[in-house]
Design an enzyme around this catalytic site. Structure first.
Site, PDB file in Angstrom:
ATOM      1  CD  GLU A 117      -2.735  -1.155   2.663  1.00 15.84           C
ATOM      2  OE1 GLU A 117      -4.085  -1.515   2.579  1.00 15.84           O
ATOM      3  OE2 GLU A 117      -2.590  -0.914   3.932  1.00 15.84           O
TER       4      GLU A 117
ATOM      5  CB  CYS B  19       2.739   8.130   3.008  1.00 14.26           C
ATOM      6  SG  CYS B  19       3.106   6.413   4.298  1.00 14.26           S
TER       7      CYS B  19
ATOM      8  CB  CYS C  44       6.973  -5.164   9.317  1.00 12.23           C
ATOM      9  SG  CYS C  44       8.803  -3.465  10.394  1.00 12.23           S
TER      10      CYS C  44
ATOM     11  CB  CYS D 254       5.610  -1.516  16.654  1.00 12.81           C
ATOM     12  SG  CYS D 254       7.111  -1.960  15.937  1.00 12.81           S
TER      13      CYS D 254
ATOM     14  CB  CYS E 265       2.432  -0.867  13.627  1.00 11.99           C
ATOM     15  SG  CYS E 265       2.331  -0.895  12.136  1.00 11.99           S
TER      16      CYS E 265
ATOM     17  CB  CYS F  48       0.226   7.325  12.004  1.00 14.59           C
ATOM     18  SG  CYS F  48       1.393   7.887  10.833  1.00 14.59           S
TER      19      CYS F  48
HETATM   20  S1  SF4 Z   1       5.774   0.862  13.911  1.00  9.11           S
HETATM   21 FE1  SF4 Z   1       5.416  -1.129  12.523  1.00  9.11          FE
HETATM   22  S2  SF4 Z   1       5.774  -0.468  10.316  1.00  9.11           S
HETATM   23 FE2  SF4 Z   1       7.090   0.414  11.842  1.00  9.11          FE
HETATM   24  S3  SF4 Z   1       8.646  -0.702  12.606  1.00  9.11           S
HETATM   25 FE3  SF4 Z   1       7.006  -0.930  14.283  1.00  9.11          FE
HETATM   26  S4  SF4 Z   1       5.859  -3.011  12.915  1.00  9.11           S
HETATM   27 FE4  SF4 Z   1       6.959  -2.004  11.234  1.00  9.11          FE
END
Ligand code: SF4
Length: 348
Positions: free
Chosen positions: A89, A102, A109, A113, A116, A338
């Site tokens: 995306e 963006c 990923c 986190c 997220c 975000c």
């Molecule tokens: S915030 Fe999301 S995209 Fe960014 S490093 Fe952490 S898990 Fe990965």
């Protein structure tokens, strides 16, 4: 030989001449590319034999548009299929005088986190530099055929590596794309208009500063080591004290600041002691805090700090001499804000 999306004029001229075609055709091809047309077969003023030779040499374009969604505030979210499989995306955010794109740097990923949505998607692969650059070409093309009514900008002006993935965990794709964006024979964008956001991979931050000193944003989210270990697990490897040393030596352009991103989670990192830790951590002359409204996603397990409380948190920071702003959500009605990107979800 790089791919068509990142090839420079001189390289394409040599290539065409080597195939026995006049070198002025290279400019025609790149004019199409600069309009966002990456498929040689669609380059209508280019002779068929050159188009066929380009397709044979470069293959299919690195990205294909699968879906586009428009939010009520003008933000657009694109789902692109990668040539080698999988989807990513990209988000376009219009403002009064600028258009920011963006960019995603990975499919999924590698980090995890917990607040997220991208982190919930398993890591599948790094994007090539060409696939990162192609996101910009595709958005440029879309803005050209469907101009924005709420911005005086007619083409993307700013780039942020804040889409899917940790850009510094894909150094090869990141560096290739930055080289093209910055090079005077590439897109020749100012380094002041490009921001790389990272959770804090320290050796890679140092290399970025040495090779491509663009704007830097850090996903901080807490200035307390224990809490950051949970919110940004890479902190266990690169804790706040080590991050501090690296940030202090990052080269900044004049009148530029490192941005410390801070997503506000109710009852988790929005308490007086969190504020105190943050004030103690930030370098007031070199850094600024960007407070981000948490954008919920299915089963996230977190709730957003109310906007009024965020504003009060920001005011308290400002009253203690810290540069702090509250970033309003953009595109949250299409899950483009975000931490909400997850290419698997968009297809459902
Ligand atoms: S915030 Fe999301 S995209 Fe960014 S490093 Fe952490 S898990 Fe990965």
């Amino acid at each position: 030989m790089p791919e068509l999306s990142i090839v420079l004029l001189s390289s394409l001229q040599s290539l065409l001449q080597g195939w026995g075609f006049p070198k002025y055709r290279a400019k025609q091809v790149l004019d199409w590319r600069n309009k966002g047309v990456l498929d040689p077969q669609a380059m209508l003023n280019v002779p068929q034999e050159i188009r066929a030779a380009l397709v044979a040499h470069f293959g299919e374009p690195p990205l294909r548009l699968v879906q586009r969604q428009c939010a009520s505030d003008g933000t657009r979210k694109y789902l692109f299929a990668l040539r080698e499989g999988g989807t990513i995306e990209t988000v376009m955010i219009p403002e009064r005088k600028r258009i920011t794109v963006c960019l995603s740097s990975q499919l999924g990923c590698i980090l995890d986190c917990p607040f997220c949505y991208t982190g919930r998607q398993n890591f599948e692969k790094n994007l090539t530099g060409a696939a990162i650059v192609a996101q910009l070409w595709m958005v440029k093309a879309d803005v050209m055929v469907d101009p924005l009514i709420n911005s005086t900008a007619t083409t993307p002006t700013h780039l942020v590596y804040m889409g899917m993935g940790e850009p510094l965990a894909n150094e090869s794709g990141l560096h290739q794309s930055l080289a093209f964006f910055l090079d005077e024979t590439g897109m020749h964008l100012s380094r002041r208009r490009i921001t790389v956001s990272t959770s804090g991979l320290l050796p890679q931050i140092t290399r970025l500063g040495e090779m491509f000193p663009v704007n830097l944003a850090i996903s901080l989210h807490s200035a307390k080591n224990d809490l950051r270990n949970t919110l940004v697990p890479i902190n266990k490897k690169y804790p706040l004290t080590k991050l501090r040393k690296i940030l202090d030596s990052y080269p900044l352009a004049e009148q530029r600041y490192i941005t410390l991103e801070y997503v506000m989670l109710a009852g988790i990192n929005d308490q007086p002691e969190d504020l105190l830790a943050l004030v103690g951590y930030v370098r007031k002359l070199r850094e600024r805090i960007n407070l981000i409204h948490f954008n919920p996603y299915p089963n996230s397990g977190y709730t957003a700090t109310p906007i009024k409380m965020m504003d009060a948190f920001a005011s308290d920071l400002v009253s203690q001499g810290v540069r702090a702003t509250v970033r309003r959500s953009r595109g949250d009605d299409i899950m483009a804000a975000c931490g909400q990107l997850n290419a698997h979800a968009m297809r459902q």
